[in-house]
Write an enzyme that holds these catalytic residues in place. Structure first.
Site, PDB file in Angstrom:
ATOM      1  CG  ASN A 116      10.381   2.773   7.801  1.00 27.05           C
ATOM      2  OD1 ASN A 116       9.833   1.856   7.192  1.00 27.05           O
ATOM      3  ND2 ASN A 116      10.799   2.650   9.021  1.00 27.05           N
ATOM      4  CB  SER A 190       0.823   1.640  11.063  1.00 24.70           C
ATOM      5  OG  SER A 190      -0.242   1.285  10.209  1.00 24.70           O
ATOM      6  CD  GLU A 211       8.921  -8.194  11.954  1.00 23.20           C
ATOM      7  OE1 GLU A 211       9.336  -7.312  12.737  1.00 23.20           O
ATOM      8  OE2 GLU A 211       9.194  -9.397  12.102  1.00 23.20           O
ATOM      9  CB  CYS A 245      10.201   0.239  12.879  1.00 17.83           C
ATOM     10  SG  CYS A 245      11.514  -0.901  12.439  1.00 17.83           S
ATOM     11  CD  GLU A 333       6.098   4.112  15.424  1.00 17.14           C
ATOM     12  OE1 GLU A 333       4.977   3.655  15.146  1.00 17.14           O
ATOM     13  OE2 GLU A 333       7.156   3.681  14.936  1.00 17.14           O
TER      14      GLU A 333
HETATM   15  P1  NAD Z   1       1.340   1.672   6.912  1.00 17.53           P
HETATM   16  O1  NAD Z   1       0.741   0.694   7.839  1.00 17.53           O
HETATM   17  O2  NAD Z   1       0.620   2.925   6.629  1.00 17.53           O
HETATM   18  O3  NAD Z   1       1.607   0.987   5.475  1.00 17.53           O
HETATM   19  C1  NAD Z   1       2.251  -0.248   5.307  1.00 17.53           C
HETATM   20  C2  NAD Z   1       1.708  -0.951   4.083  1.00 17.53           C
HETATM   21  O4  NAD Z   1       0.316  -1.189   4.278  1.00 17.53           O
HETATM   22  C3  NAD Z   1       1.840  -0.195   2.774  1.00 17.53           C
HETATM   23  O5  NAD Z   1       2.332  -1.083   1.783  1.00 17.53           O
HETATM   24  C4  NAD Z   1       0.424   0.267   2.465  1.00 17.53           C
HETATM   25  O6  NAD Z   1       0.144   0.260   1.090  1.00 17.53           O
HETATM   26  C5  NAD Z   1      -0.436  -0.771   3.147  1.00 17.53           C
HETATM   27  N1  NAD Z   1      -1.717  -0.203   3.621  1.00 17.53           N
HETATM   28  C6  NAD Z   1      -1.936   1.047   4.114  1.00 17.53           C
HETATM   29  N2  NAD Z   1      -3.240   1.196   4.474  1.00 17.53           N
HETATM   30  C7  NAD Z   1      -3.843   0.001   4.207  1.00 17.53           C
HETATM   31  C8  NAD Z   1      -5.180  -0.472   4.335  1.00 17.53           C
HETATM   32  N3  NAD Z   1      -6.153   0.294   4.827  1.00 17.53           N
HETATM   33  N4  NAD Z   1      -5.448  -1.743   3.963  1.00 17.53           N
HETATM   34  C9  NAD Z   1      -4.472  -2.522   3.473  1.00 17.53           C
HETATM   35  N5  NAD Z   1      -3.191  -2.116   3.310  1.00 17.53           N
HETATM   36  C10 NAD Z   1      -2.870  -0.876   3.648  1.00 17.53           C
HETATM   37  O7  NAD Z   1       2.798   1.935   7.507  1.00 17.53           O
HETATM   38  P2  NAD Z   1       3.926   2.918   6.974  1.00 17.53           P
HETATM   39  O8  NAD Z   1       3.488   4.319   7.170  1.00 17.53           O
HETATM   40  O9  NAD Z   1       4.383   2.498   5.622  1.00 17.53           O
HETATM   41  O10 NAD Z   1       5.099   2.579   7.991  1.00 17.53           O
HETATM   42  C11 NAD Z   1       5.217   3.190   9.245  1.00 17.53           C
HETATM   43  C12 NAD Z   1       4.893   2.220  10.366  1.00 17.53           C
HETATM   44  O11 NAD Z   1       5.510   0.982  10.134  1.00 17.53           O
HETATM   45  C13 NAD Z   1       5.441   2.704  11.716  1.00 17.53           C
HETATM   46  O12 NAD Z   1       4.500   2.428  12.715  1.00 17.53           O
HETATM   47  C14 NAD Z   1       6.681   1.863  11.909  1.00 17.53           C
HETATM   48  O13 NAD Z   1       7.057   1.697  13.254  1.00 17.53           O
HETATM   49  C15 NAD Z   1       6.270   0.583  11.282  1.00 17.53           C
HETATM   50  N6  NAD Z   1       7.429  -0.179  10.834  1.00 17.53           N
HETATM   51  C16 NAD Z   1       7.718  -1.361  11.439  1.00 17.53           C
HETATM   52  C17 NAD Z   1       8.853  -2.052  11.045  1.00 17.53           C
HETATM   53  C18 NAD Z   1       9.228  -3.354  11.689  1.00 17.53           C
HETATM   54  O14 NAD Z   1      10.105  -4.007  11.156  1.00 17.53           O
HETATM   55  N7  NAD Z   1       8.629  -3.756  12.781  1.00 17.53           N
HETATM   56  C19 NAD Z   1       9.656  -1.553  10.030  1.00 17.53           C
HETATM   57  C20 NAD Z   1       9.308  -0.338   9.441  1.00 17.53           C
HETATM   58  C21 NAD Z   1       8.193   0.334   9.834  1.00 17.53           C
END
Ligand code: NAD
Length: 458
Positions: A116, A190, A211, A245, A333
């Site tokens: 994001n 996530s 995070e 987020c 969310e």
């Molecule tokens: P996501 O968890 O789908 O992906 C994040 C990362 O994890 C990516 O690089 C992806 O390649 C990797 N990933 C995905 N599935 C995986 C698996 N099965 N095994 C290992 N790695 C895997 O999250 P997203 O869709 O990119 O982001 C959205 C989420 O992130 C929302 O819940 C949002 O609130 C959160 N977020 C948190 C912050 C923060 O700073 N706290 C910032 C931005 C987003």
């Protein structure tokens, strides 16, 4: 692939053990190089992110590149002080010793970013990793492939891969990386994937920072400033099309101001002119999220918006009222431009509603009433937040940023980031000129008396 990943981590471990990454002059130089690279790649990065999900150069500059530049400057200014040994007091039982704490880099780190804010979320942890003296492998999100490629190009032409390396790819690549032994894993994404990362890191007893996300509430108390408060709320909710987020996920509004609040909300949205063609609004990241968000909209509860454009993957700012806790929009969310408004009569109800959900990443409270502020601060647990504003707490590097419970583990930004990528060695230094005998056998009553006195055992 496994073999290649192993080799990449091994090369970084060797480079870390050479000791070069620890030198203050080296770290300063690398942060300056990163800042210059961001400047030189401004257009390439803005174009890539625009291509990925239509984010305007205005938002890319303010929320990604500008944020990083500020972040780097903060580390450049304070890194020397953060790196110093810190003298601490020594207790009576250790007289006449001195005590101090020495920060040291954790070593070889892995940074996994979310889509994001695909530049900031991959590179802000990297700034902290460099500042503390680590090496890093950065895995940007595969959901923003153009930005991931632009980051790969920028980083590989700026740093040697044994120091900093971008590895591109999806789940298989991340799984492969997570199987390696790192000294630190920093993950943004996530809660679901956070669990996978935590489990993988546990195999190596590797420290992690997670995070994560969640439903961040905003509360509008009876005395809330509706003119400026709503303006700030709308900005934070629809920035990046709600794909932030710490975006306010839903609003709890006191019943006495509910109707005025909704009116003000609609007016501000109209003034902000959220249309794709004038660059004020970004696309939903992919078709799956577009479909997911569409299902959260209950037409009978929509008081503004509700329009969607499947071809452009656009969902226009949507406000829903009379939302119930068991409506789908309140069960996950949102991460999109849909704002549910919920009425409350007593603060207890608002507190109860927030407590019924996992502890949020952020909480926002609009009021000037000290009692309300103190109740919300003491009765609710959340990552961080703001009073009379939204999102902006993230821009103050003096405030550690992170979640609690399901919204995350650990924090970063500013010194908190430096600490996240450091280990603190505690050292007690003792001279030989004084050696009281009471801790050594043979144990006698007299020694016990002395021992009790020294320990403060009354
Ligand atoms: P996501 O968890 O789908 O992906 C994040 C990362 O994890 C990516 O690089 C992806 O390649 C990797 N990933 C995905 N599935 C995986 C698996 N099965 N095994 C290992 N790695 C895997 O999250 P997203 O869709 O990119 O982001 C959205 C989420 O992130 C929302 O819940 C949002 O609130 C959160 N977020 C948190 C912050 C923060 O700073 N706290 C910032 C931005 C987003």
């Amino acid at each position: 692939m496994q073999h290649e990943t192993e080799k990449a981590v091994e090369a970084q471990r060797e480079f870390f053990l050479s000791g070069s990454t620890k030198e203050l002059t080296f770290r300063t130089e690398q942060l300056k190089l990163l800042k210059a690279a961001l400047k030189n790649n401004e257009n390439a990065l803005c174009d890539a992110i625009k291509e990925d999900f239509g984010k305007s150069p205005f938002e890319t500059l303010s929320t990604e590149l500008g944020f990083l530049s500020m972040d780097i400057d903060d580390h450049l200014k304070n890194m020397a002080r953060w790196s110093r040994r810190k003298k601490v007091r020594t207790n009576l039982i250790n007289f006449p010793s001195s005590s101090y704490i020495l920060p040291e880099p954790l070593g070889t780190s892995l940074i996994i970013g979310a889509w994001n804010y695909p530049i900031q979320l991959s590179l802000s942890p990297l700034v902290a990793a460099i500042s503390a003296g680590n090496t890093a492998i950065v895995k940007p999100s595969e959901m923003t492939p153009n930005t991931s490629a632009a980051l790969f190009k920028m980083i590989s032409s700026t740093f040697p891969s044994e120091y900093i390396k971008v590895v591109e790819g999806g789940v298989d690549v991340t799984t492969d990386l997570l199987a390696q032994k790192f000294d630190k894993v920093f993950f943004t994404g996530s809660t679901r994937v956070g669990r996978i990362v935590y489990r993988a890191a546990a195999k190596h007893l590797c420290p992690v920072t997670l995070e994560l996300g969640g439903k961040s509430p905003a509360i509008f108390a009876p005395d809330a400033n509706l003119v400026k408060g709503v303006k700030r709320l709308v900005w934070g909710k629809f920035l990046n099309s709600g794909q932030t987020c710490i975006a306010p996920d839903y609003v709890l509004v006191h019943s006495s101001i509910h109707d005025h609040f909704v009116e003000a909300l609609i007016n501000v949205i109209k003034v902000n002119d959220y249309r794709a063609e004038n660059d004020n609004f970004v696309q939903i990241i992919n078709q799956a999220n577009f479909e997911r968000l569409k299902k959260l909209i209950l037409p009978e509860k929509v008081v503004y918006g509700g329009e969607t454009d499947a071809e452009e993957r656009m969902i226009f700012p949507t406000v829903m009222t009379a939302v119930q806790p068991d409506d789908a929009v309140m069960r996950e969310e949102i991460f999109g431009p849909i704002l549910p408004v919920i009425k409350y009569d007593h603060l207890d109800e608002a507190v109860q509603m927030i407590r019924s959900k996992p502890r949020p990443l952020a909480l926002y409270l609009f009021t000037s009433d000290r009692k309300t502020i103190s109740r919300v601060e003491s009765e609710l647990s959340f990552g961080g937040g703001a009073i009379n504003d939204v999102i902006m707490h993230i821009t103050n590097p003096a405030l550690p940023f992170g979640g609690v419970g399901k919204s995350g583990l650990g924090s970063y930004h500013g010194e908190a980031g430096f600490k996240t990528f450091s280990h603190y060695k505690s050292i007690l230094k003792k001279p030989f000129w004084f050696e009281p005998n009471f801790k050594y056998p043979p144990y006698t009553d007299k020694k016990l008396k002395w021992m009790k006195w020294a320990l403060g055992w009354k």
